[in-house]
Design an enzyme around this catalytic site. Sequence first.
Site, short mmCIF file in Angstrom:
data_model
loop_
_atom_site.label_atom_id
_atom_site.label_comp_id
_atom_site.label_asym_id
_atom_site.label_seq_id
_atom_site.Cartn_x
_atom_site.Cartn_y
_atom_site.Cartn_z
N GLY A 16 0.70 -1.24 0.08
CA GLY A 16 -0.08 0.05 0.05
C GLY A 16 0.84 1.23 -0.15
O GLY A 16 0.46 2.27 0.43
N LYS A 17 2.04 1.18 -0.73
CA LYS A 17 2.96 2.31 -0.66
C LYS A 17 2.33 3.56 -1.32
O LYS A 17 2.64 4.54 -1.33
CB LYS A 17 4.19 1.72 -1.41
CG LYS A 17 5.44 2.06 -0.85
CD LYS A 17 6.63 1.76 -1.69
CE LYS A 17 6.65 0.56 -2.49
NZ LYS A 17 6.87 0.66 -3.86
N LEU A 19 -1.11 4.09 -1.38
CA LEU A 19 -1.98 5.00 -0.63
C LEU A 19 -1.42 5.61 0.38
O LEU A 19 -1.96 6.57 0.73
CB LEU A 19 -2.88 3.65 0.03
CG LEU A 19 -4.13 4.12 0.34
CD1 LEU A 19 -4.82 4.77 -0.85
CD2 LEU A 19 -4.82 2.89 0.82
N ASP A 71 -1.52 3.57 -9.34
CA ASP A 71 -1.10 4.49 -7.94
C ASP A 71 -1.49 5.87 -8.26
O ASP A 71 -1.69 6.73 -7.55
CB ASP A 71 0.20 4.29 -7.51
CG ASP A 71 0.39 3.06 -6.72
OD1 ASP A 71 -0.66 2.62 -6.03
OD2 ASP A 71 1.36 2.25 -6.71
N THR A 188 10.15 -7.95 14.15
CA THR A 188 10.74 -6.80 13.69
C THR A 188 11.97 -7.21 12.52
O THR A 188 12.34 -6.25 11.97
CB THR A 188 11.21 -5.93 14.71
OG1 THR A 188 12.44 -6.62 15.28
CG2 THR A 188 10.07 -5.61 15.69
N CYS A 381 -17.39 2.82 -21.95
CA CYS A 381 -16.15 2.51 -22.98
C CYS A 381 -16.72 1.06 -23.98
O CYS A 381 -17.60 1.02 -24.42
CB CYS A 381 -14.78 2.46 -22.52
SG CYS A 381 -13.69 2.80 -23.84
N HIS A 507 -14.24 7.57 -20.07
CA HIS A 507 -14.05 6.85 -18.81
C HIS A 507 -14.20 7.93 -17.47
O HIS A 507 -13.31 8.29 -17.19
CB HIS A 507 -12.38 6.29 -18.82
CG HIS A 507 -12.22 5.12 -19.45
ND1 HIS A 507 -12.58 3.76 -18.90
CD2 HIS A 507 -11.77 4.91 -20.86
CE1 HIS A 507 -12.44 2.87 -19.97
NE2 HIS A 507 -11.75 3.34 -20.86
N GLU A 509 -14.79 7.36 -14.68
CA GLU A 509 -14.26 6.75 -13.24
C GLU A 509 -12.86 7.53 -12.85
O GLU A 509 -12.41 7.77 -11.93
CB GLU A 509 -14.18 5.52 -13.36
CG GLU A 509 -13.04 4.67 -14.15
CD GLU A 509 -13.65 4.55 -15.57
OE1 GLU A 509 -14.57 5.27 -16.02
OE2 GLU A 509 -12.68 3.59 -16.17
N1 GLN Z 1 -11.89 -2.25 -26.97
C1 GLN Z 1 -12.66 -1.16 -27.19
C2 GLN Z 1 -11.80 -0.05 -28.14
O1 GLN Z 1 -10.64 -0.26 -28.45
C3 GLN Z 1 -12.92 -0.50 -25.84
C4 GLN Z 1 -11.77 -0.17 -25.08
C5 GLN Z 1 -11.88 0.41 -23.66
O2 GLN Z 1 -13.07 -0.10 -23.10
N2 GLN Z 1 -11.01 1.04 -22.97
O3 GLN Z 1 -12.46 0.73 -28.63
#
Ligand code: GLN
Length: 553
Positions: A16-17, A19, A71, A188, A381, A507, A509
């Site tokens: 967990g370096k 984090l 990370d 230790t 995606c 994406h 996220e």
């Molecule tokens: N394989 C798909 C593409 O290249 C989706 C890529 C992904 O989901 N990051 O377009």
Amino acid sequence: MTKYIFVTGGVVSSLGKGLTSASIGMLLESRGLKVRMQKLDPYINVDPGTMSPYQHGEVYVLDDGSETDLDLGHYERFTNGPLTRDSNYTTGQIYLRVIEKERQGAFLGKTVQVVPHITDEIKSVIKKVGDSGADVVITEIGGTVGDIESLPFLEAIRQFPLMVGRENCLFIHLTLVPYLKAAGELKTKPTQHSVGQLRQIGIQPDILICRSEQPISREERDKIALFCNLKPEAVIEERDKDFSIYEVPLSLVDHGLDEQICNRLDLPSQSPELGPLNEILHRLRNPQHEISIAVVGKYAEHKDAYKSIYEALDHAGIHHRAQIRVGRILSSDVEREGPECLLSGYDGILIPGGFGERGIEGKVEAIRYAREKGIPLFGICLGMQCAVIEFARNVIGLEGAHSTEFDKDTPHPVICLLDEQREITQMGGTMRLGAQPARLVPGTRAHTAYGTEQIEERHRHRYEFNNVYRQQFEAHGMVFSGTSPDGGLVEIVEIPQHPWFVAVQFHPEFKSKPTKAQPLFAAFVEAAVARHNRRSGKAIAEDQPADQQPVRR
Ligand code: GLN
């Protein structure tokens, strides 16, 4: 004067370096300091972009399109300093740069060697981050002390204080203090050996952070300190946290880590502002809803493969005070066992990104199930591409519709290669990558979620919705709620008649934070909470309200 903190790890990997480094960054920022984070990875791949998620977990994409170690996701979620291409270097990249210079004749006939040429290059990429005007640079060295491949990085950070002054550098070493059940005590010795190895290289750590399952007693701490040539207060316990990763920075504060760092580096020591962190934990400890989300993916059994997605779900949960139980479902299992048996209990279904054919039909099945049952569906995606394939086949009736990534000869290539991708043969760094703007259609779910018409999200894909089919999709009830600013590329699709069915080519996220949930994740979780409450309100009747009937062919 910029200060440099180097974080190394010993005894075992996966301590967990990342984090811990991110937590240190967060604590220093909470004291008003300008922090920049950096990760140096010892492997030879130029970047993790070409690596399988089984090898190294998720590939984290930055705004500038660099494909980096996961990370960096921790860094971005915990801290606010910008991350760029300079924030992650691998051995491969360092060597590539040196070899390119050698080919250009930059070394004037000298023999090119690990010391000084490779180590100089490493020092220069660290210094470059410092020169961007940070108060503190935190550089995490990947791998474990004792590995052959991390030696050049350790040698470079040993030399670094000679360049900027020892008083401007701080070495933090993270180790494991294991608890041996049979002996009934903490051990230790591995820590002593690990620090011993570092000292052989010429690095005396200033602070030791000891990961441990059990509290470390005063005597054990004194013993570690003595053997590792440290003052006892420089030995900091970092106990395993079962509840939440957001406990880590607070526990480091309790053990005085931020204070020691500031004292050692002579940084202005205003007390840390921990309000936001406490609020996150308060919300996590006092949920008002409990829901379950299924993440149906090819690598669902690997806990790091969709790391940022799990984190973004957590953030949306924090936002709505919802405790989220995430079910990690292998898409190939959906193929074998059918969606009903695996997915019927969930309040929402998320289909993440990915590459390769395995499990695609399972994803398509899961999407069909969500669409027909009115379960909130969030596609990301490849998840969006599968939602398009499903709609083409089962709503429009385009038999055999597919992506040309999986079926070159499909009669209906509803997903196909981007024009600019057709001639590319190299794998690394050649996708449509990084932050791209998109325009949202007012009144759509996406627009409601974001509350704005202009957005910018990160991308990592080669394939794209095939515009030849746009009208047919629209005629059957799919709405293209987000496109590139010129309208040419489909970025978001949704089904307005469904309770919540949104799928995106990007994406989202990667831009979620615990203090600021990503808008689509927040809206998805809100829809899942609504479904959950509706279902628990009338446990027997499964019917959807009339205006939310799922689309059927
Ligand atoms: N394989 C798909 C593409 O290249 C989706 C890529 C992904 O989901 N990051 O377009």
